[in-house]
Motif scaffolding. Sequence first.
Motif, PDB file in Angstrom:
ATOM      1  N   ARG A  48       0.835  -1.210   0.000  1.00 47.85           N
ATOM      2  CA  ARG A  48       0.000   0.000   0.000  1.00 47.85           C
ATOM      3  C   ARG A  48       0.869   1.258   0.000  1.00 47.85           C
ATOM      4  O   ARG A  48       0.568   2.248  -0.675  1.00 47.85           O
ATOM      5  CB  ARG A  48      -0.941   0.003   1.207  1.00 47.85           C
ATOM      6  CG  ARG A  48      -2.163  -0.896   1.048  1.00 47.85           C
ATOM      7  CD  ARG A  48      -3.136  -0.682   2.197  1.00 47.85           C
ATOM      8  NE  ARG A  48      -4.359  -1.417   2.003  1.00 47.85           N
ATOM      9  CZ  ARG A  48      -5.383  -1.016   1.246  1.00 47.85           C
ATOM     10  NH1 ARG A  48      -5.292   0.133   0.576  1.00 47.85           N
ATOM     11  NH2 ARG A  48      -6.473  -1.744   1.134  1.00 47.85           N
ATOM     12  N   LEU A  89       2.162   1.790  -3.433  1.00 52.24           N
ATOM     13  CA  LEU A  89       1.147   2.399  -4.292  1.00 52.24           C
ATOM     14  C   LEU A  89       1.009   3.888  -4.022  1.00 52.24           C
ATOM     15  O   LEU A  89       0.833   4.704  -4.931  1.00 52.24           O
ATOM     16  CB  LEU A  89      -0.210   1.714  -4.099  1.00 52.24           C
ATOM     17  CG  LEU A  89      -0.434   0.377  -4.798  1.00 52.24           C
ATOM     18  CD1 LEU A  89      -1.811  -0.165  -4.459  1.00 52.24           C
ATOM     19  CD2 LEU A  89      -0.295   0.526  -6.312  1.00 52.24           C
ATOM     20  N   ALA A 125       0.887   6.507 -10.932  1.00 50.83           N
ATOM     21  CA  ALA A 125       0.357   5.580 -11.933  1.00 50.83           C
ATOM     22  C   ALA A 125       0.530   6.107 -13.351  1.00 50.83           C
ATOM     23  O   ALA A 125       0.722   5.335 -14.288  1.00 50.83           O
ATOM     24  CB  ALA A 125      -1.121   5.303 -11.659  1.00 50.83           C
ATOM     25  N   TRP A 159       3.217   0.453 -11.098  1.00 46.96           N
ATOM     26  CA  TRP A 159       1.953   0.594 -10.362  1.00 46.96           C
ATOM     27  C   TRP A 159       1.089  -0.654 -10.529  1.00 46.96           C
ATOM     28  O   TRP A 159       0.529  -1.180  -9.560  1.00 46.96           O
ATOM     29  CB  TRP A 159       1.211   1.828 -10.873  1.00 46.96           C
ATOM     30  CG  TRP A 159      -0.144   2.042 -10.272  1.00 46.96           C
ATOM     31  CD1 TRP A 159      -0.451   2.696  -9.113  1.00 46.96           C
ATOM     32  CD2 TRP A 159      -1.394   1.574 -10.812  1.00 46.96           C
ATOM     33  NE1 TRP A 159      -1.816   2.659  -8.899  1.00 46.96           N
ATOM     34  CE2 TRP A 159      -2.415   1.979  -9.914  1.00 46.96           C
ATOM     35  CE3 TRP A 159      -1.745   0.860 -11.943  1.00 46.96           C
ATOM     36  CZ2 TRP A 159      -3.758   1.695 -10.147  1.00 46.96           C
ATOM     37  CZ3 TRP A 159      -3.085   0.571 -12.167  1.00 46.96           C
ATOM     38  CH2 TRP A 159      -4.072   0.988 -11.276  1.00 46.96           C
ATOM     39  N   ALA A 160       1.007  -1.162 -11.774  1.00 50.52           N
ATOM     40  CA  ALA A 160       0.168  -2.327 -12.053  1.00 50.52           C
ATOM     41  C   ALA A 160       0.703  -3.572 -11.366  1.00 50.52           C
ATOM     42  O   ALA A 160      -0.070  -4.376 -10.819  1.00 50.52           O
ATOM     43  CB  ALA A 160       0.073  -2.554 -13.562  1.00 50.52           C
ATOM     44  N   THR A 187       2.421  -3.687  -8.626  1.00 50.68           N
ATOM     45  CA  THR A 187       2.131  -3.543  -7.194  1.00 50.68           C
ATOM     46  C   THR A 187       0.672  -3.880  -6.917  1.00 50.68           C
ATOM     47  O   THR A 187       0.352  -4.480  -5.887  1.00 50.68           O
ATOM     48  CB  THR A 187       2.449  -2.114  -6.720  1.00 50.68           C
ATOM     49  OG1 THR A 187       3.796  -1.792  -7.065  1.00 50.68           O
ATOM     50  CG2 THR A 187       2.285  -1.984  -5.210  1.00 50.68           C
ATOM     51  N   GLN A 188      -0.206  -3.523  -7.834  1.00 52.16           N
ATOM     52  CA  GLN A 188      -1.615  -3.885  -7.681  1.00 52.16           C
ATOM     53  C   GLN A 188      -1.796  -5.403  -7.673  1.00 52.16           C
ATOM     54  O   GLN A 188      -2.562  -5.954  -6.873  1.00 52.16           O
ATOM     55  CB  GLN A 188      -2.443  -3.278  -8.832  1.00 52.16           C
ATOM     56  CG  GLN A 188      -2.638  -1.779  -8.748  1.00 52.16           C
ATOM     57  CD  GLN A 188      -3.745  -1.398  -7.772  1.00 52.16           C
ATOM     58  OE1 GLN A 188      -4.072  -2.146  -6.853  1.00 52.16           O
ATOM     59  NE2 GLN A 188      -4.308  -0.211  -7.949  1.00 52.16           N
ATOM     60  N   ALA A 236      -3.144  -7.696  -4.688  1.00 54.36           N
ATOM     61  CA  ALA A 236      -4.258  -8.622  -4.891  1.00 54.36           C
ATOM     62  C   ALA A 236      -3.914 -10.005  -4.365  1.00 54.36           C
ATOM     63  O   ALA A 236      -4.760 -10.699  -3.784  1.00 54.36           O
ATOM     64  CB  ALA A 236      -4.601  -8.694  -6.376  1.00 54.36           C
ATOM     65  N   ASP A 278     -11.607  -6.398  -3.244  1.00 54.11           N
ATOM     66  CA  ASP A 278     -10.449  -5.519  -3.402  1.00 54.11           C
ATOM     67  C   ASP A 278      -9.431  -6.132  -4.362  1.00 54.11           C
ATOM     68  O   ASP A 278      -8.839  -5.439  -5.197  1.00 54.11           O
ATOM     69  CB  ASP A 278      -9.779  -5.263  -2.049  1.00 54.11           C
ATOM     70  CG  ASP A 278     -10.612  -4.379  -1.135  1.00 54.11           C
ATOM     71  OD1 ASP A 278     -11.494  -3.661  -1.654  1.00 54.11           O
ATOM     72  OD2 ASP A 278     -10.384  -4.407   0.085  1.00 54.11           O
ATOM     73  N   ALA A 316      -8.145  -4.660  -7.995  1.00 54.16           N
ATOM     74  CA  ALA A 316      -6.720  -4.426  -8.237  1.00 54.16           C
ATOM     75  C   ALA A 316      -6.260  -5.172  -9.489  1.00 54.16           C
ATOM     76  O   ALA A 316      -5.510  -4.632 -10.318  1.00 54.16           O
ATOM     77  CB  ALA A 316      -5.901  -4.859  -7.029  1.00 54.16           C
ATOM     78  N   SER A 351      -7.625  -3.560 -12.724  1.00 51.42           N
ATOM     79  CA  SER A 351      -6.887  -2.325 -13.030  1.00 51.42           C
ATOM     80  C   SER A 351      -5.531  -2.646 -13.647  1.00 51.42           C
ATOM     81  O   SER A 351      -5.101  -2.022 -14.619  1.00 51.42           O
ATOM     82  CB  SER A 351      -6.691  -1.501 -11.749  1.00 51.42           C
ATOM     83  OG  SER A 351      -7.934  -1.151 -11.176  1.00 51.42           O
ATOM     84  N   ALA A 352      -4.852  -3.638 -13.069  1.00 56.10           N
ATOM     85  CA  ALA A 352      -3.534  -4.013 -13.571  1.00 56.10           C
ATOM     86  C   ALA A 352      -3.639  -4.639 -14.960  1.00 56.10           C
ATOM     87  O   ALA A 352      -2.786  -4.403 -15.829  1.00 56.10           O
ATOM     88  CB  ALA A 352      -2.869  -4.988 -12.608  1.00 56.10           C
TER      89      ALA A 352
END
Length: 436
Positions: free
Chosen positions: A360, A363, A368, A375-376, A378-379, A383, A401, A405, A408-409
């Motif tokens: 977190r 992030l 991003a 960033w992706a 890390t998502q 996850a 959640d 994540a 988005s990634a």
Amino acid sequence: MQFGFDGPNGRGNRDGGSHADVRELLPLAALAAEAGSAGLIGTTPPGPARVARLIAYADLLSEIARRGGQVEVLARAASAANRARREAGDDRGLQAVAVLALAEVQRLGFLLFADVDAADEARTHAEAVLALTPTPLVAIRAKALLARLKGALALAAGDRAVVLAAVDGLEVAHKAATALKARSAETAGYLIDRGDLLLGLAVNTQDRVLLASVEEALSDLVKRLEPDRLPLSWMRAETLRGQALTALGEAAGDAASIAEGVAALKAAAGAVLNHHSPLDAARAGHALGLSLQAMGEACEEEVLFDRAVQAFSPALQALDRAPTLPYRAIVAHDSAVCLARRAERRGDLTALEEAEVAFREALRTRNAAADPLAWAVTQVALARIYEAQSALRPDTGERADAAFALTSALDVFSERGLRTLSDAALTALDRLKERV
């Protein structure tokens, strides 16, 4: 040490690539220092000798970029090759070598940065080389480049027939280059890339017979290479052999084969220091981490997960100077998965919560828009933590959640054509759906 800029009698090497064997012995810093002086070409009068120096300079910069992954170095290599092509004029022999140097730079851009446009340009330039009716050795190199490109693209597309055709092309290139007494690093490189393609195909299709055949061929190659004379070629071949043994063990449920893979990868990882070739060292360390994790799963030995996590760390450190490389994102992803898997197996919610806080924070500090790939990844890592947490305690929203994540990634990975990471994200999404 000066090398690579003048051929016999100072007339220029019209085939190029004459000092690949010597370069394997030099650390990256030595190559960078050599490039600094090699770039001072202005004092050389126009003509074949200067063109040869420019081509050798482009080749040297390409090797530096291959080992270190810096896009700016690759751009300088392309500039030198383009300048050589312009200055070669009507000399078809020098034109062929210069265009081939440019094609190699573009192929490297595709391999390092997943740049499909660079792959198209490399193919166009390699075909242009063959149209110039070059010397036999330059023709071999151009055909091998085309085989390497076609094989890599076909492997990503799952086209087995084209991959096998590319493999045959590299085998032909190896035999022809050997007959012409090409440098050992060059001839070994054809077999290493052949093994890489076959290994990728065998792993993707879970073909145990092919895996065994690949491992046997790589074992034979490793025995014939001299680590003291060609340390990078030996390291690359041994890394692939370790990966083949691990894949065989996983496919057959054979912990002994995985253990052999771990031993091979330890030897490969210890063969060359990080500063000699950061990317080669990172690949060996990454493969070792995955192999140790596989052995931990097979033997249910918790300490092996600790060793796997430790193996990923130097691999990531070796890639710190090339943060934009897609490969660094893959290593970061696999490291995070291993960390989460270790905590999940131990039922260690505290460790998972600590990892969640760390991801977190990553992030929060990452932009991003400026670095979407980091960033992706890390998502995806976050996850995986959420997924592990939901398996150890009643779900309090972690699965939702995690799904957000991953989605988005996935958008980021798909935009960049990163199939490995896209597949990992999709697989994780499927696992979340199965648990609902």
